[in-house]
Design a protein around this motif. Structure first.
Motif, PDB file in Angstrom:
ATOM      1  N   THR A  23       0.852  -1.185   0.000  1.00  0.00           N
ATOM      2  CA  THR A  23       0.000   0.000   0.000  1.00  0.00           C
ATOM      3  C   THR A  23       0.888   1.235   0.000  1.00  0.00           C
ATOM      4  OG1 THR A  23      -0.076   0.149   2.397  1.00  0.00           O
ATOM      5  CG2 THR A  23      -1.774  -1.216   1.329  1.00  0.00           C
ATOM      6  N   LEU A  24       0.289   2.358  -0.264  1.00  0.00           N
ATOM      7  CA  LEU A  24       1.013   3.621  -0.286  1.00  0.00           C
ATOM      8  C   LEU A  24       1.590   3.941   1.090  1.00  0.00           C
ATOM      9  CD1 LEU A  24       1.841   6.159  -1.836  1.00  0.00           C
ATOM     10  CD2 LEU A  24      -0.349   7.169  -1.185  1.00  0.00           C
ATOM     11  N   VAL A  25       0.855   3.656   2.130  1.00  0.00           N
ATOM     12  CA  VAL A  25       1.317   3.930   3.497  1.00  0.00           C
ATOM     13  C   VAL A  25       2.546   3.079   3.818  1.00  0.00           C
ATOM     14  CG1 VAL A  25       0.689   3.790   5.940  1.00  0.00           C
ATOM     15  CG2 VAL A  25      -0.970   4.620   4.267  1.00  0.00           C
ATOM     16  N   GLU A  26       2.539   1.808   3.439  1.00  0.00           N
ATOM     17  CA  GLU A  26       3.687   0.949   3.685  1.00  0.00           C
ATOM     18  C   GLU A  26       4.913   1.440   2.924  1.00  0.00           C
ATOM     19  OE1 GLU A  26       1.481  -3.351   4.420  1.00  0.00           O
ATOM     20  OE2 GLU A  26       1.909  -2.686   2.371  1.00  0.00           O
ATOM     21  N   SER A  27       4.723   1.839   1.680  1.00  0.00           N
ATOM     22  CA  SER A  27       5.837   2.339   0.871  1.00  0.00           C
ATOM     23  C   SER A  27       6.417   3.619   1.462  1.00  0.00           C
ATOM     24  CB  SER A  27       5.387   2.595  -0.563  1.00  0.00           C
ATOM     25  OG  SER A  27       4.944   1.409  -1.159  1.00  0.00           O
ATOM     26  N   LEU A  28       5.547   4.525   1.898  1.00  0.00           N
ATOM     27  CA  LEU A  28       6.020   5.773   2.502  1.00  0.00           C
ATOM     28  C   LEU A  28       6.742   5.522   3.816  1.00  0.00           C
ATOM     29  CD1 LEU A  28       3.054   8.200   1.745  1.00  0.00           C
ATOM     30  CD2 LEU A  28       5.320   8.178   0.708  1.00  0.00           C
ATOM     31  N   LEU A  29       6.286   4.562   4.585  1.00  0.00           N
ATOM     32  CA  LEU A  29       6.939   4.226   5.844  1.00  0.00           C
ATOM     33  C   LEU A  29       8.359   3.716   5.601  1.00  0.00           C
ATOM     34  CD1 LEU A  29       6.618   3.927   8.928  1.00  0.00           C
ATOM     35  CD2 LEU A  29       5.879   1.580   8.498  1.00  0.00           C
ATOM     36  N   SER A  32      10.556   6.628   4.430  1.00  0.00           N
ATOM     37  CA  SER A  32      10.926   7.559   5.506  1.00  0.00           C
ATOM     38  C   SER A  32      11.995   6.956   6.419  1.00  0.00           C
ATOM     39  CB  SER A  32       9.699   7.984   6.308  1.00  0.00           C
ATOM     40  OG  SER A  32       9.141   6.876   6.952  1.00  0.00           O
TER      41      SER A  32
END
Length: 160
Positions: A23-29, A32
């Motif tokens: 997901t986008l959230v996992e990729s951004l995590l 970061s």
């Protein structure tokens, strides 16, 4: 044969429908965390850069001085060394009116000052220096002294 080919095609399309990505959230995590680790590494390397800059300058200056001495001996010409701290440069000339055999810029973080030896001296035809004494090098991390001995044109660098 045609039937087995159709079954294989159906299996491939079913597999591609069942696959899930991040997901986008996992990729951004993950991105970061990677950026934070990269920044920590970059800031911890800065002191190492200063130490390496000091070592490279001392090594380069020593090699250039040895080169000037060997040039004087092999060409039987007097070699003049001129250090210009205001321009962060040093020169080595084989003749007074000629082009320099070595012209080197150095970092603005390094300061050279006179001691008992002025910042212009000569290697004579036999490799000896015309003056003896010391001059000083100040860097961000350390202070050094370059000392030229009487006779034979020998010199050494000491950390103060």
């Amino acid at each position: 044969m045609v039937m087995s080919l159709r079954l294989q095609m159906n299996n491939i399309t079913k597999m591609s429908r069942n696959q899930k990505g991040f997901t986008l959230v996992e990729s951004l995590l993950v991105l970061s965390v990677f950026m934070i680790l990269s920044l920590i590494t970059a800031f911890s390397l800065q002191p190492q850069h200063d130490v390496l800059e000091d070592r490279v300058f001392i090594s380069q200056l020593s090699a250039d001085l040895l080169y000037a001495q060997q040039y004087a001996i092999s060409h039987q010409k007097e070699v003049s060394i001129l250090i210009v701290p205001s321009q962060y440069k040093y020169y080595m000339f084989a003749s007074a009116a000629g082009t320099p055999i070595v012209e080197r810029n150095y970092s603005t973080n390094i300061y050279l000052t006179e001691g008992s030896l002025p910042l212009n001296f000569n290697f004579l035809r036999d490799g000896n220096v015309n003056k003896f004494g010391s001059f000083y090098i100040q860097t961000k991390k350390n202070n050094y002294r370059i000392t030229f001995l009487i006779g034979e044109g020998r010199f050494y660098v000491t950390e103060l």
